[in-house]
Design an enzyme around this catalytic site. Structure first.
Site, short mmCIF file in Angstrom:
data_model
loop_
_atom_site.label_atom_id
_atom_site.label_comp_id
_atom_site.label_asym_id
_atom_site.label_seq_id
_atom_site.Cartn_x
_atom_site.Cartn_y
_atom_site.Cartn_z
N LYS A 1 31.78 65.98 28.04
CA LYS A 1 30.67 65.21 27.47
C LYS A 1 29.31 65.82 27.84
CE LYS A 1 33.09 62.06 25.26
NZ LYS A 1 33.23 62.19 23.80
N ARG B 1 40.22 53.83 14.53
CA ARG B 1 40.01 52.63 15.34
C ARG B 1 38.72 52.80 16.14
NH1 ARG B 1 42.93 54.50 19.96
NH2 ARG B 1 43.92 56.46 19.36
N VAL C 1 41.17 67.70 15.57
CA VAL C 1 39.84 68.31 15.70
C VAL C 1 39.86 69.61 16.50
CG1 VAL C 1 38.45 66.19 15.42
CG2 VAL C 1 39.23 66.88 17.71
N SER D 1 28.85 60.57 26.38
CA SER D 1 29.06 59.44 27.30
C SER D 1 28.11 59.54 28.48
CB SER D 1 30.50 59.49 27.80
OG SER D 1 30.67 58.66 28.92
N TYR E 1 36.52 64.90 31.57
CA TYR E 1 35.78 64.16 30.53
C TYR E 1 34.27 64.34 30.72
CZ TYR E 1 34.65 60.01 27.63
OH TYR E 1 34.15 59.14 26.68
N ALA F 1 38.43 58.20 13.16
CA ALA F 1 37.89 56.89 12.72
C ALA F 1 38.97 55.88 12.38
CB ALA F 1 36.95 57.09 11.54
N ILE G 1 32.11 50.75 26.30
CA ILE G 1 32.26 50.04 25.03
C ILE G 1 33.71 49.54 24.92
CG2 ILE G 1 31.97 50.23 22.51
CD1 ILE G 1 29.36 50.89 24.06
P1 NAP Z 1 39.62 55.25 20.72
O1 NAP Z 1 39.57 53.81 20.37
O2 NAP Z 1 40.65 55.75 21.65
O3 NAP Z 1 39.72 56.08 19.31
C1 NAP Z 1 39.78 57.47 19.35
C2 NAP Z 1 39.83 58.01 17.93
O4 NAP Z 1 39.85 59.45 18.01
C3 NAP Z 1 41.08 57.61 17.17
O5 NAP Z 1 40.77 57.42 15.81
C4 NAP Z 1 41.99 58.84 17.33
O6 NAP Z 1 42.94 59.00 16.28
C5 NAP Z 1 40.97 59.95 17.28
N1 NAP Z 1 41.46 61.18 17.89
C6 NAP Z 1 41.90 61.37 19.16
N2 NAP Z 1 42.27 62.64 19.34
C7 NAP Z 1 42.04 63.27 18.15
C8 NAP Z 1 42.22 64.60 17.70
N3 NAP Z 1 42.72 65.55 18.50
N4 NAP Z 1 41.89 64.89 16.41
C9 NAP Z 1 41.41 63.94 15.58
N5 NAP Z 1 41.22 62.66 15.95
C10 NAP Z 1 41.54 62.34 17.22
O7 NAP Z 1 38.24 55.75 21.32
P2 NAP Z 1 36.76 55.11 21.28
O8 NAP Z 1 36.60 54.29 22.49
O9 NAP Z 1 36.50 54.56 19.95
O10 NAP Z 1 35.89 56.43 21.52
C11 NAP Z 1 35.26 57.15 20.46
C12 NAP Z 1 34.33 58.19 21.08
O11 NAP Z 1 33.37 57.52 21.89
C13 NAP Z 1 35.03 59.19 21.98
O12 NAP Z 1 34.44 60.45 21.83
C14 NAP Z 1 34.76 58.65 23.35
O13 NAP Z 1 34.82 59.66 24.34
C15 NAP Z 1 33.35 58.12 23.17
N6 NAP Z 1 32.97 57.14 24.17
C16 NAP Z 1 33.64 55.97 24.28
C17 NAP Z 1 33.27 55.06 25.26
C18 NAP Z 1 33.95 53.73 25.43
O14 NAP Z 1 33.60 53.02 26.38
N7 NAP Z 1 34.88 53.35 24.57
C19 NAP Z 1 32.21 55.37 26.13
C20 NAP Z 1 31.56 56.57 25.98
C21 NAP Z 1 31.94 57.46 25.00
P3 NAP Z 1 44.45 58.45 16.40
O15 NAP Z 1 44.33 56.97 16.14
O16 NAP Z 1 45.21 59.16 15.35
O17 NAP Z 1 44.90 58.76 17.80
#
Ligand code: NAP
Length: 248
Positions: free
Chosen positions: A160, A16, A65, A143, A156, A14, A189
């Site tokens: 998912k 970002r 995680v 996703s 991915y 969380a 997103i």
């Molecule tokens: P993001 O902006 O890249 O943020 C990812 C977050 O996950 C960051 O806080 C990161 O922490 C944390 N993280 C990554 N690897 C980790 C680990 N091994 N252990 C603990 N924390 C970890 O991604 P987002 O776009 O917000 O995506 C959030 C979720 O929504 C994901 O599951 C993604 O697959 C899903 N999603 C996103 C989209 C989209 O279009 N954005 C679409 C479908 C699904 P750090 O800052 O420390 O790296």
């Protein structure tokens, strides 16, 4: 609306993007929020301060995680500090996009480890606490890639899609104990995760979205908070598309 007043909620990843927006929305609705991250130390401190400025308790953990022992330690520390675990959002995720024939074993296993095993680890660590309390809500962030598959995302998409199966099996196992499990299948997103996609790919994606725009984290956060709240108390095992119509 304070429909999450005094609930204790864990949100993975969380610092970002979507996780941060969900954390802030839960705090605005009155919940105490614990979250983790792997790299973004200073952003974690900022999010913690933002949450506290909303008048709730906040805890930040540097915790991967993909590591079950760390997940257990974090969950137990949150239970000790907040007194309960009412909800868990498995949000942390990464991408390592490549066509399958060029995908390394590491690209495959790291994406499965973080996106799918990460959710297993946190459910494994938190579910008993919820089952004992006879209440709890688990939300897995999946996703549309896991529903329809997308080229360049075999790792991915598999992770998912795995989350969808995990959510439904879990919902059937724990429903009678008062614990719910749902998934949100997100479309495109605007976050750091999608910001690096080539302009051509973005244009192609946009053309496929009936609502004609990309989603924002503000589109996601209220639905996530709703699914965690008591207003959703008869919803379990659901996979809800939040994608502007992309995957219908
Ligand atoms: P993001 O902006 O890249 O943020 C990812 C977050 O996950 C960051 O806080 C990161 O922490 C944390 N993280 C990554 N690897 C980790 C680990 N091994 N252990 C603990 N924390 C970890 O991604 P987002 O776009 O917000 O995506 C959030 C979720 O929504 C994901 O599951 C993604 O697959 C899903 N999603 C996103 C989209 C989209 O279009 N954005 C679409 C479908 C699904 P750090 O800052 O420390 O790296």
């Amino acid at each position: 609306m304070k429909d999450l007043q005094r609930k204790s909620i864990i949100i993975t990843g969380a610092t970002r993007g979507i996780g941060r927006a969900v954390a802030l929305e839960c705090a605005r609705r009155g919940a105490n929020v614990a979250f983790n991250y792997v790299k973004s130390e200073s952003q974690a401190s900022e999010v913690k301060a933002e949450l506290e400025s909303l008048g709730v308790k906040a805890l930040a953990f540097k915790c991967d995680v993909g590591d079950l022992k760390s997940a257990r330690e974090m969950v137990n520390a949150v239970k000790k500090e907040f007194g309960a675990i009412d909800a868990l959002v498995n949000n942390a995720g990464i991408t390592r996009d490549k066509v399958l024939v060029m995908m390394s074993e590491e690209d495959w296993s790291e994406v499965i480890r973080v996106n799918l095993t990460g959710a297993f680890n946190f459910v494994r660590a938190a579910a008993f606490i919820m089952m004992k309390a006879k209440r709890g809500s688990i939300l897995n962030i999946t996703s549309v890639s896991g529903l329809v598959g997308l080229p360049g995302q075999a790792n991915y998409s598999a992770a998912k899609a795995g989350l969808v199966g995990l959510t439904k099996s879990l919902a059937k196992e724990v429903g009678r104990l008062g614990v719910r499990a749902n998934a949100l299948a997100l479309g495109f997103i605007e976050t750091d995760m999608t910001s690096t996609l080539p302009a051509e790919n973005k244009a192609q994606a946009l053309a496929m979205i009936p609502l004609g725009r990309f989603g924002t984290v503000e589109d996601v956060a209220p639905m996530a908070a709703f699914l965690l709240s008591d207003a959703a108390s008869y919803i379990t095992g659901a996979v809800i598309n939040l994608d502007g119509g992309l995957a219908m």
